[in-house]
Design a protein around this motif. Structure first.
Motif, PDB file in Angstrom:
ATOM      1  N   ILE A  25      31.519  37.776  33.218  1.00  0.00           N
ATOM      2  CA  ILE A  25      32.979  37.888  33.199  1.00  0.00           C
ATOM      3  C   ILE A  25      33.493  37.829  31.764  1.00  0.00           C
ATOM      4  N   SER A  26      32.944  36.893  30.980  1.00  0.00           N
ATOM      5  CA  SER A  26      33.348  36.767  29.580  1.00  0.00           C
ATOM      6  C   SER A  26      33.084  38.060  28.810  1.00  0.00           C
ATOM      7  N   ASP A  27      31.902  38.654  29.036  1.00  0.00           N
ATOM      8  CA  ASP A  27      31.537  39.897  28.343  1.00  0.00           C
ATOM      9  C   ASP A  27      32.479  41.039  28.720  1.00  0.00           C
ATOM     10  N   LEU A  28      32.839  41.120  30.009  1.00  0.00           N
ATOM     11  CA  LEU A  28      33.738  42.182  30.460  1.00  0.00           C
ATOM     12  C   LEU A  28      35.126  42.023  29.829  1.00  0.00           C
ATOM     13  N   ILE A  29      35.632  40.802  29.819  1.00  0.00           N
ATOM     14  CA  ILE A  29      36.941  40.547  29.210  1.00  0.00           C
ATOM     15  C   ILE A  29      36.895  40.867  27.718  1.00  0.00           C
ATOM     16  N   ASN A  30      35.840  40.414  27.065  1.00  0.00           N
ATOM     17  CA  ASN A  30      35.681  40.650  25.621  1.00  0.00           C
ATOM     18  C   ASN A  30      35.667  42.144  25.311  1.00  0.00           C
ATOM     19  N   MET A  31      34.875  42.904  26.050  1.00  0.00           N
ATOM     20  CA  MET A  31      34.772  44.346  25.830  1.00  0.00           C
ATOM     21  C   MET A  31      36.122  45.033  26.051  1.00  0.00           C
ATOM     22  N   SER A  32      36.804  44.660  27.124  1.00  0.00           N
ATOM     23  CA  SER A  32      38.069  45.312  27.470  1.00  0.00           C
ATOM     24  C   SER A  32      39.151  45.009  26.438  1.00  0.00           C
ATOM     25  N   THR A  44      41.115  31.619  36.690  1.00  0.00           N
ATOM     26  CA  THR A  44      40.387  30.691  37.544  1.00  0.00           C
ATOM     27  C   THR A  44      40.283  31.187  38.978  1.00  0.00           C
ATOM     28  N   ALA A  45      39.277  30.681  39.674  1.00  0.00           N
ATOM     29  CA  ALA A  45      39.109  30.970  41.090  1.00  0.00           C
ATOM     30  C   ALA A  45      39.946  30.023  41.948  1.00  0.00           C
ATOM     31  N   LYS A  46      40.549  29.009  41.311  1.00  0.00           N
ATOM     32  CA  LYS A  46      41.381  28.043  42.050  1.00  0.00           C
ATOM     33  C   LYS A  46      42.747  28.688  42.296  1.00  0.00           C
ATOM     34  N   SER A  47      42.965  29.108  43.543  1.00  0.00           N
ATOM     35  CA  SER A  47      44.124  29.961  43.829  1.00  0.00           C
ATOM     36  C   SER A  47      45.231  29.275  44.617  1.00  0.00           C
ATOM     37  N   SER A  48      45.094  27.987  44.913  1.00  0.00           N
ATOM     38  CA  SER A  48      46.115  27.319  45.700  1.00  0.00           C
ATOM     39  C   SER A  48      47.397  27.164  44.896  1.00  0.00           C
ATOM     40  N   VAL A  49      48.514  27.021  45.613  1.00  0.00           N
ATOM     41  CA  VAL A  49      49.807  26.844  44.959  1.00  0.00           C
ATOM     42  C   VAL A  49      49.799  25.583  44.092  1.00  0.00           C
ATOM     43  N   SER A  50      49.192  24.508  44.602  1.00  0.00           N
ATOM     44  CA  SER A  50      49.160  23.249  43.838  1.00  0.00           C
ATOM     45  C   SER A  50      48.406  23.399  42.532  1.00  0.00           C
ATOM     46  N   ASP A  51      47.315  24.197  42.545  1.00  0.00           N
ATOM     47  CA  ASP A  51      46.557  24.433  41.312  1.00  0.00           C
ATOM     48  C   ASP A  51      47.388  25.231  40.311  1.00  0.00           C
ATOM     49  N   ARG A  52      48.093  26.255  40.796  1.00  0.00           N
ATOM     50  CA  ARG A  52      48.925  27.058  39.899  1.00  0.00           C
ATOM     51  C   ARG A  52      50.049  26.209  39.307  1.00  0.00           C
ATOM     52  N   VAL A  53      50.662  25.394  40.147  1.00  0.00           N
ATOM     53  CA  VAL A  53      51.752  24.538  39.671  1.00  0.00           C
ATOM     54  C   VAL A  53      51.232  23.552  38.637  1.00  0.00           C
ATOM     55  N   LYS A  54      50.066  22.966  38.894  1.00  0.00           N
ATOM     56  CA  LYS A  54      49.483  22.016  37.943  1.00  0.00           C
ATOM     57  C   LYS A  54      49.230  22.688  36.599  1.00  0.00           C
ATOM     58  N   PRO A  80      39.156  37.128  41.931  1.00  0.00           N
ATOM     59  CA  PRO A  80      38.910  38.232  40.999  1.00  0.00           C
ATOM     60  C   PRO A  80      40.212  38.931  40.629  1.00  0.00           C
ATOM     61  N   PHE A  81      40.255  39.484  39.424  1.00  0.00           N
ATOM     62  CA  PHE A  81      41.454  40.186  38.975  1.00  0.00           C
ATOM     63  C   PHE A  81      41.062  41.527  38.377  1.00  0.00           C
ATOM     64  N   GLU A  82      42.018  42.432  38.325  1.00  0.00           N
ATOM     65  CA  GLU A  82      41.797  43.732  37.704  1.00  0.00           C
ATOM     66  C   GLU A  82      42.039  43.605  36.199  1.00  0.00           C
ATOM     67  N   ILE A  83      41.178  44.228  35.423  1.00  0.00           N
ATOM     68  CA  ILE A  83      41.306  44.154  33.969  1.00  0.00           C
ATOM     69  C   ILE A  83      42.649  44.697  33.504  1.00  0.00           C
ATOM     70  N   ILE A  84      43.141  45.731  34.177  1.00  0.00           N
ATOM     71  CA  ILE A  84      44.428  46.315  33.770  1.00  0.00           C
ATOM     72  C   ILE A  84      45.557  45.285  33.912  1.00  0.00           C
ATOM     73  N   GLU A  85      45.452  44.408  34.929  1.00  0.00           N
ATOM     74  CA  GLU A  85      46.467  43.358  35.084  1.00  0.00           C
ATOM     75  C   GLU A  85      46.320  42.315  33.995  1.00  0.00           C
ATOM     76  N   LEU A  86      45.090  41.944  33.657  1.00  0.00           N
ATOM     77  CA  LEU A  86      44.870  40.987  32.567  1.00  0.00           C
ATOM     78  C   LEU A  86      45.443  41.513  31.261  1.00  0.00           C
ATOM     79  N   LEU A  87      45.194  42.790  30.955  1.00  0.00           N
ATOM     80  CA  LEU A  87      45.712  43.384  29.720  1.00  0.00           C
ATOM     81  C   LEU A  87      47.243  43.339  29.692  1.00  0.00           C
ATOM     82  N   ALA A  88      47.858  43.629  30.832  1.00  0.00           N
ATOM     83  CA  ALA A  88      49.321  43.605  30.895  1.00  0.00           C
ATOM     84  C   ALA A  88      49.850  42.195  30.667  1.00  0.00           C
ATOM     85  N   ARG A  89      49.187  41.198  31.235  1.00  0.00           N
ATOM     86  CA  ARG A  89      49.636  39.815  31.067  1.00  0.00           C
ATOM     87  C   ARG A  89      49.419  39.327  29.637  1.00  0.00           C
TER      88      ARG A  89
END
Length: 217
Positions: free
Chosen positions: A13-20, A78-88, A101-110
């Motif tokens: 995952i790190s390598d894919l993010i780094n490359m993109s 993160t894989a922790k997707s609960s509302v409480s985790d996001r709020v924390k 999992p997320f799409e790289i195009i969404e990560l780039l936009a964020r």
């Protein structure tokens, strides 16, 4: 060029993010556990941190406590997707939260959105005795105004926004002079020399052999 720290213990995952992100024009550095990431943050400056929560040694929540006083924007990955985790995560000071999992195009936009928001809010930059007010385009050296030309000011801002990164003369020229055909590499050298002298950074804006210049802070 924004410098991004990727803190992700899953190497594929790190390598894919780094490359993109590298292909998108960002400078990336990778760490795979929280302790090494903290050491890297202490040594280097970053414009954005992509931070996994479930990390070896020091987890993302603990690392966020270390990052928060440094005012570096953070996107939790993160894989922790609960509302409480996001709020924390958001309450701890994260600027965004992206679940796997997320799409790289969404990560780039964020990434682009957070960096744009961060730089819009950063009107005043304090660095090594200089105070740069982006809104008024003024520069103070130890509280005393420094009279810079338009090109000198833009050159200073370019170095500050790319600190500790070697910039090619050609890159500097294209960024500062754009389509102006009246200059060349000697124009860059002359303006760098004048800027160094005016702000007293003769030992900080370093000439890089066969490349250009680097601001070392």
């Amino acid at each position: 060029m924004a410098k991004i720290l990727i803190v992700e213990d899953e190497k594929p995952i790190s390598d894919l993010i780094n490359m993109s992100l590298t292909q998108a024009g960002y400078l990336c550095v990778c760490e795979y556990n929280g302790m090494n990431a903290a050491d890297r943050i202490e040594r280097e400056s970053f414009d954005l941190i992509l931070l996994d929560i479930m990390l070896p040694e020091v987890d993302g929540y603990e690392l966020m406590d270390y990052i928060r006083p440094l005012s570096i924007p953070v996107i939790f990955l993160t894989a922790k997707s609960s509302v409480s985790d996001r709020v924390k995560g958001l309450k701890l000071g994260a600027d965004d939260y992206l679940t796997k999992p997320f799409e790289i195009i969404e990560l780039l936009a964020r990434v682009e959105s957070v960096l744009r928001r961060y730089h819009q809010n950063q009107h005043v930059i304090n660095i090594d005795g200089l105070t740069i007010d982006i809104m008024s385009r003024t520069v103070l050296k130890d509280g005393i105004a420094v009279n810079l030309t338009k090109k000198e000011y833009e050159l200073l801002l370019l170095f500050v926004q790319n600190k500790n990164i070697a910039l090619f003369r050609e890159t500097i020229y294209e960024k500062i002079w754009e389509n102006d055909s009246m200059g060349d590499s000697r124009t860059v050298d002359l303006h760098v020399q004048r800027l160094r002298k005016k702000i007293g950074w003769e030992d900080k804006i370093i000439a890089v052999y066969k490349v250009g210049y680097r601001l070392e802070v």
